[in-house]
Design an enzyme around this catalytic site. Structure first.
Site, PDB file in Angstrom:
ATOM      1  CB  CYS A 166      46.889  36.782  43.371  1.00  0.00           C
ATOM      2  SG  CYS A 166      45.974  36.007  42.010  1.00  0.00           S
ATOM      3  CG  HIS A 306      47.907  33.102  48.211  1.00  0.00           C
ATOM      4  ND1 HIS A 306      47.337  34.298  47.816  1.00  0.00           N
ATOM      5  CD2 HIS A 306      48.044  32.352  47.083  1.00  0.00           C
ATOM      6  CE1 HIS A 306      47.138  34.270  46.504  1.00  0.00           C
ATOM      7  NE2 HIS A 306      47.548  33.105  46.047  1.00  0.00           N
ATOM      8  CD  GLU A 317      49.892  30.440  52.219  1.00  0.00           C
ATOM      9  OE1 GLU A 317      49.886  31.577  52.729  1.00  0.00           O
ATOM     10  OE2 GLU A 317      49.005  30.036  51.444  1.00  0.00           O
ATOM     11  CE  LYS A 338      43.148  34.301  48.076  1.00  0.00           C
ATOM     12  NZ  LYS A 338      44.102  34.659  49.150  1.00  0.00           N
ATOM     13  CG  HIS A 343      42.019  34.236  44.579  1.00  0.00           C
ATOM     14  ND1 HIS A 343      42.526  35.426  45.043  1.00  0.00           N
ATOM     15  CD2 HIS A 343      43.069  33.601  43.973  1.00  0.00           C
ATOM     16  CE1 HIS A 343      43.808  35.519  44.738  1.00  0.00           C
ATOM     17  NE2 HIS A 343      44.164  34.431  44.092  1.00  0.00           N
ATOM     18  CG  PHE A 404      49.130  32.994  38.023  1.00  0.00           C
ATOM     19  CD1 PHE A 404      49.196  31.977  38.943  1.00  0.00           C
ATOM     20  CD2 PHE A 404      47.998  33.082  37.217  1.00  0.00           C
ATOM     21  CE1 PHE A 404      48.167  31.058  39.080  1.00  0.00           C
ATOM     22  CE2 PHE A 404      46.961  32.166  37.341  1.00  0.00           C
ATOM     23  CZ  PHE A 404      47.048  31.151  38.276  1.00  0.00           C
TER      24      PHE A 404
END
Length: 418
Positions: A166, A306, A317, A338, A343, A404
């Site tokens: 991502c 994010h 975060e 998002k 996403h 990831f």
């Protein structure tokens, strides 16, 4: 060494909130959800039956006829569409630039998963004879979108793809910025695209328990920072940014949206899919971006996080933001868009970077929608821009993307000043 300055001179987008930058921006600042029930396949047996899909996508608008369309995976179609709009927005005259110094760095976290699924499905349901399309591999591979964009415009400069889950398109953006800054290119078309709303994409992320399964309240299922969040909502589409060396842009009288001033990268080195619980990788990447930009934390006004609405990710975060910004963290506007567009995986970074650029241009911060209940593990003094867009002067903004494998990337933009 004195680095060259780099500015944004074009934007393009194909998203669940609209297929133009203007439509995207209007829906963002009005807090519109792009989520809907999945319509492309029978999802009745899947744990997740909703996603943020692109709507009313017409390939012919972007010069992709029916014959050409058969040679392109959907992710590549989105890439060409977004790049086409960005190039038109930039008003570049290809006859008046050095095409050897104009390139493409494009990203996709997954690439042509729809093509892979179709070809393998055809093989396993057949008689075992390997009847694969000659376009199977060229349609599927993650680098092919950058190739198509370069061929369409004759761009002969640096050309490659970045893949870091991502974080992919933020890495593409940073690479493009550094290529121009160091004199390896004058113009770069950069961004990312993704098209993974299919049985393999949804089923695979369901198996990881990464997606929201809130089928009863699907339109508000993307709930960053909310105590009731249960995973991210899949999105799709493409987003393109034209980066240009400042003097090159000024010489041709280009419209300048903002200046890109810094990029940072780091690794969590912690877990296959989970972030470090204290956000160490996120702390490092934001500090790296600030150092690259030669900026102090207090100079940032807006952070597009994010913020995927995963239980552990949002907590890590926000802890990282407080660690990096200190008391200034409470003066920031922070939002996760998002919550509206979902996403976009490998395309998320480019889209959210574009949103930061538009926030700087328009002095408006889009909201985080769908928040219902405060999570006691998230600092309630942070301004997470819940519910409604907020007007404020945005001189500089930072965009975070994490992937990831522990991949982290951050990029910083600020208002252009001579």
């Amino acid at each position: 060494m004195e680095f060259r300055r780099v500015v944004v001179t074009g934007l393009g987008a194909v998203t669940p909130l609209g297929n133009t930058v203007e439509e995207l921006w209007n829906n963002l600042i009005n807090g519109v959800s792009g989520c809907e029930k999945i319509t492309r396949y029978d999802c009745s047996k899947f744990k997740t039956r909703f996603a943020c899909q692109v709507k009313n996508f017409d390939t012919e608008k972007y010069g992709i006829d029916r014959k050409e369309k058969r040679k392109l995976d959907l992710y590549a179609q989105y890439a060409i569409a977004a790049a086409t709009d960005a190039m038109e927005d930039s008003k570049l005259n290809l006859e008046q630039i050095n095409l050897d110094k104009a390139g493409v760095v494009w990203a996709s976290g997954i690439g042509g998963i729809e093509t892979f699924l179709e070809e393998v499905r055809g093989f396993v349901t057949g008689d075992g004879t390997p009847r694969f399309s000659p376009f199977f591999i060229p349609k599927m591979i993650s680098d092919i979108a950058s190739g198509h964009i370069s061929m369409k415009y004759g761009l002969r400069g640096p050309n490659y793809a970045t893949v870091s889950a991502c974080a992919s398109s933020t890495n593409a953006l940073i690479d493009s910025y550094w290529l121009i800054r160091h004199g390896k290119a004058d113009i770069m078309v950069t961004g990312g695209s993704e098209a993974a709303i299919n049985e393999a994409g949804i089923g695979g992320f369901n198996a990881m328990q990464a997606l929201s399964t809130n089928n009863e309240e699907y339109q508000s299922a993307s709930r960053p920072f909310c105590k009731t969040r249960d995973g991210f909502v899949m999105g799709e589409g493409g987003s393109a940014i034209i980066l240009e060396e400042l003097e090159h842009a000024k010489k041709r009288g280009a419209k300048i949206y903002a200046e890109i001033v810094g990029g940072g990268m780091s690794a969590d080195a912690h877990h296959l899919t989970a972030p470090h619980p204290e956000g160490l990788g996120a702390i490092n990447v934001m500090r790296n971006a600030l150092e690259d930009a030669n900026m102090k934390p207090e100079e940032i006004d807006y952070v597009n996080v994010h913020g995927t609405a995963t239980p552990r990710g949002d907590i890590a975060e926000t802890k990282a933001i407080v660690a990096v910004f200190g008391e200034h963290a409470y003066k920031l506007n922070i939002s996760s868009t998002k919550s509206m567009h979902g996403h976009l995986l490998g395309a998320a970074g480019a889209l959210e970077a574009s949103i930061v650029v538009l926030s700087i241009k328009n002095n408006i911060v889009p909201p985080t929608i769908n928040h219902k209940e405060q999570d006691p593990e998230i600092d309630d003094k942070l301004n997470l821009t819940f519910g409604k867009a907020q007007k404020r002067v945005v001189n500089a903004g930072l965009s975070n993307t994490f992937g990831f494998g522990g991949h982290n990337s951050s990029v910083i933009f600020r208002k252009f000043v001579e």
